[in-house]
Motif scaffolding. Structure first.
Motif, PDB file in Angstrom:
ATOM      1  N   ASP A 248       0.803  -1.117   0.173  1.00 38.97           N
ATOM      2  CA  ASP A 248       0.076  -0.019   0.266  1.00 38.97           C
ATOM      3  C   ASP A 248       0.945   1.261   0.006  1.00 38.97           C
ATOM      4  OD1 ASP A 248      -1.759   2.039   0.229  1.00 38.97           O
ATOM      5  OD2 ASP A 248      -2.815   1.145   2.131  1.00 38.97           O
TER       6      ASP A 248
ATOM      7  N   SER B 271       1.224   4.154  -8.666  1.00 42.29           N
ATOM      8  CA  SER B 271       0.629   3.476  -7.530  1.00 42.29           C
ATOM      9  C   SER B 271      -0.834   3.368  -7.965  1.00 42.29           C
ATOM     10  CB  SER B 271       0.796   3.826  -6.269  1.00 42.29           C
ATOM     11  OG  SER B 271       0.489   5.264  -6.024  1.00 42.29           O
TER      12      SER B 271
ATOM     13  N   ASN C 153      -4.786   2.062  -7.388  1.00 40.21           N
ATOM     14  CA  ASN C 153      -5.884   1.810  -6.438  1.00 40.21           C
ATOM     15  C   ASN C 153      -7.012   1.414  -7.097  1.00 40.21           C
ATOM     16  OD1 ASN C 153      -7.706   4.290  -7.115  1.00 40.21           O
ATOM     17  ND2 ASN C 153      -6.142   5.386  -6.102  1.00 40.21           N
ATOM     18  N   ARG C 154      -7.985   0.886  -6.338  1.00 44.37           N
ATOM     19  CA  ARG C 154      -9.423   0.182  -6.822  1.00 44.37           C
ATOM     20  C   ARG C 154     -10.239   1.108  -7.548  1.00 44.37           C
ATOM     21  NH1 ARG C 154     -14.234  -1.685  -4.079  1.00 44.37           N
ATOM     22  NH2 ARG C 154     -14.989  -3.663  -5.052  1.00 44.37           N
TER      23      ARG C 154
ATOM     24  N   THR D 106       1.021  -0.611  -5.898  1.00 46.02           N
ATOM     25  CA  THR D 106      -0.507  -0.517  -5.591  1.00 46.02           C
ATOM     26  C   THR D 106      -0.697   0.341  -4.223  1.00 46.02           C
ATOM     27  OG1 THR D 106      -0.354  -2.650  -4.367  1.00 46.02           O
ATOM     28  CG2 THR D 106      -1.286  -2.752  -6.400  1.00 46.02           C
TER      29      THR D 106
ATOM     30  N   VAL E  95      -6.007  -3.314  -0.066  1.00 43.34           N
ATOM     31  CA  VAL E  95      -5.379  -3.532  -1.436  1.00 43.34           C
ATOM     32  C   VAL E  95      -5.199  -4.800  -2.056  1.00 43.34           C
ATOM     33  CG1 VAL E  95      -3.142  -4.213  -0.489  1.00 43.34           C
ATOM     34  CG2 VAL E  95      -3.004  -2.412  -2.325  1.00 43.34           C
TER      35      VAL E  95
ATOM     36  N   THR F 227      -7.582  -4.802  -4.991  1.00 41.17           N
ATOM     37  CA  THR F 227      -6.645  -4.094  -6.195  1.00 41.17           C
ATOM     38  C   THR F 227      -5.801  -5.153  -6.968  1.00 41.17           C
ATOM     39  OG1 THR F 227      -7.078  -2.078  -4.921  1.00 41.17           O
ATOM     40  CG2 THR F 227      -5.217  -2.304  -6.928  1.00 41.17           C
ATOM     41  N   VAL F 228      -5.192  -5.880  -6.154  1.00 42.97           N
ATOM     42  CA  VAL F 228      -4.274  -6.810  -6.842  1.00 42.97           C
ATOM     43  C   VAL F 228      -5.139  -7.882  -7.485  1.00 42.97           C
ATOM     44  CG1 VAL F 228      -2.556  -8.464  -6.348  1.00 42.97           C
ATOM     45  CG2 VAL F 228      -2.341  -6.441  -5.188  1.00 42.97           C
TER      46      VAL F 228
ATOM     47  N   LEU G 180      -6.739  -6.360 -10.608  1.00 40.60           N
ATOM     48  CA  LEU G 180      -5.744  -5.952 -11.579  1.00 40.60           C
ATOM     49  C   LEU G 180      -5.254  -7.333 -12.095  1.00 40.60           C
ATOM     50  CD1 LEU G 180      -4.046  -3.765 -13.075  1.00 40.60           C
ATOM     51  CD2 LEU G 180      -2.325  -3.912 -11.163  1.00 40.60           C
TER      52      LEU G 180
ATOM     53  N   ILE H 237       4.833  -7.071  -8.127  1.00 41.00           N
ATOM     54  CA  ILE H 237       4.725  -5.811  -7.457  1.00 41.00           C
ATOM     55  C   ILE H 237       5.570  -5.667  -6.405  1.00 41.00           C
ATOM     56  CG2 ILE H 237       3.092  -4.449  -5.938  1.00 41.00           C
ATOM     57  CD1 ILE H 237       0.865  -5.166  -7.845  1.00 41.00           C
TER      58      ILE H 237
END
Length: 248
Positions: free
Chosen positions: A7, A172, A174-175, A197, A216, A219-220, A223, A238
């Motif tokens: 994060d 970086s 984010n969602r 992220t 986070v 998000t991963v 993505l 990442i």
């Protein structure tokens, strides 16, 4: 729980319980960059982060606060030698903050020049409606050998993103970026070796609540799905990007 999460932009000091937010990131083993919006906030952030393995504190002067806080720039400069991470800094040309844009430019110029002079800084940078200007200033004032910029919640064009990546900048993600079609398309164009992220909590929200570092993982996962990659593989990429960034 996915391991090796990052994060790279979270305002831990803006949660109801700052110390508990730091402890949560540490307990979950999430590398968390605790950004600050004013240099006066940095000492307490540094105090809480210093004994941890996973949390680091960044020294910031948020562009949205420059109108009221530009006089704190000497305090920012005083602390800089003790801070490896810098942020949140940058420019905001949105309607609510455009009146202070020239002051923001002057502050950001000082930030970049001072970081270049000292060397070895990693910056997390705000660039709302100002991506080209931010990239221009970084290219002119912060040589790649003197510091590494990370563009936080980047909303510039694909051409801006490609230019930034070519200049060695990171991004970086984010969602919320993945939920906007245009921004998602830009994210998909970024080279994998430049991705990190973030949550940008508590400013960003998840289902109406403040985003937290543990989010986070979403998000991963999203993505990875968009990139047609196994989540574990993207997490590894990442983590490797973070290691390269922090060991250069």
């Amino acid at each position: 729980m996915i391991s090796n999460l990052v994060d790279f932009h979270c305002h831990l000091d803006l949660y109801r319980n700052h110390a508990a937010a730091v402890a949560e990131s540490e307990r979950l083993k999430i590398f968390t960059l605790a950004v600050t919006t004013t240099p006066r906030a940095w000492p307490r952030n540094q105090e809480l982060a210093a004994p941890t393995k996973y949390v680091r504190a960044a020294l910031g002067l948020h562009p949205q606060l420059v109108k009221e806080r530009a006089h704190e720039l000497p305090i920012w400069r005083e602390y800089l030698a003790r801070a490896r991470y810098v942020g949140e800094v940058g420019l905001d040309a949105g309607p609510a903050f455009y009146a202070s844009f020239e002051s923001q430019r002057k502050v950001f110029e000082t930030v970049l020049r001072d970081c270049a002079d000292q060397g070895g800084k990693i910056l997390t940078i705000h660039s709302v409606r100002a991506a080209k200007v931010v990239i221009d200033m970084i290219e002119a004032l912060l040589p790649p050998t003197r510091g590494v910029p990370v563009l936080h919640w980047f909303t510039g064009s694909k051409s801006d993103a490609a230019r930034a990546a070519k200049l060695g900048m990171y991004f970086s993600i984010n969602r919320e970026m993945l939920r906007n079609e245009r921004h998602r398309s830009t994210v998909m164009s970024l080279p994998l070796d430049r991705l990190l992220t973030e949550t940008d909590g508590p400013f960003a929200k998840i289902d109406g609540r403040d985003a937290r570092s543990g989010d986070v993982a979403m998000t991963v996962e999203e993505l990875a799905r968009l990139r047609s990659m196994p989540t574990a593989e993207l997490t590894g990429v990442i983590a490797a990007n973070l290691k390269r960034l922090t060991t250069t």
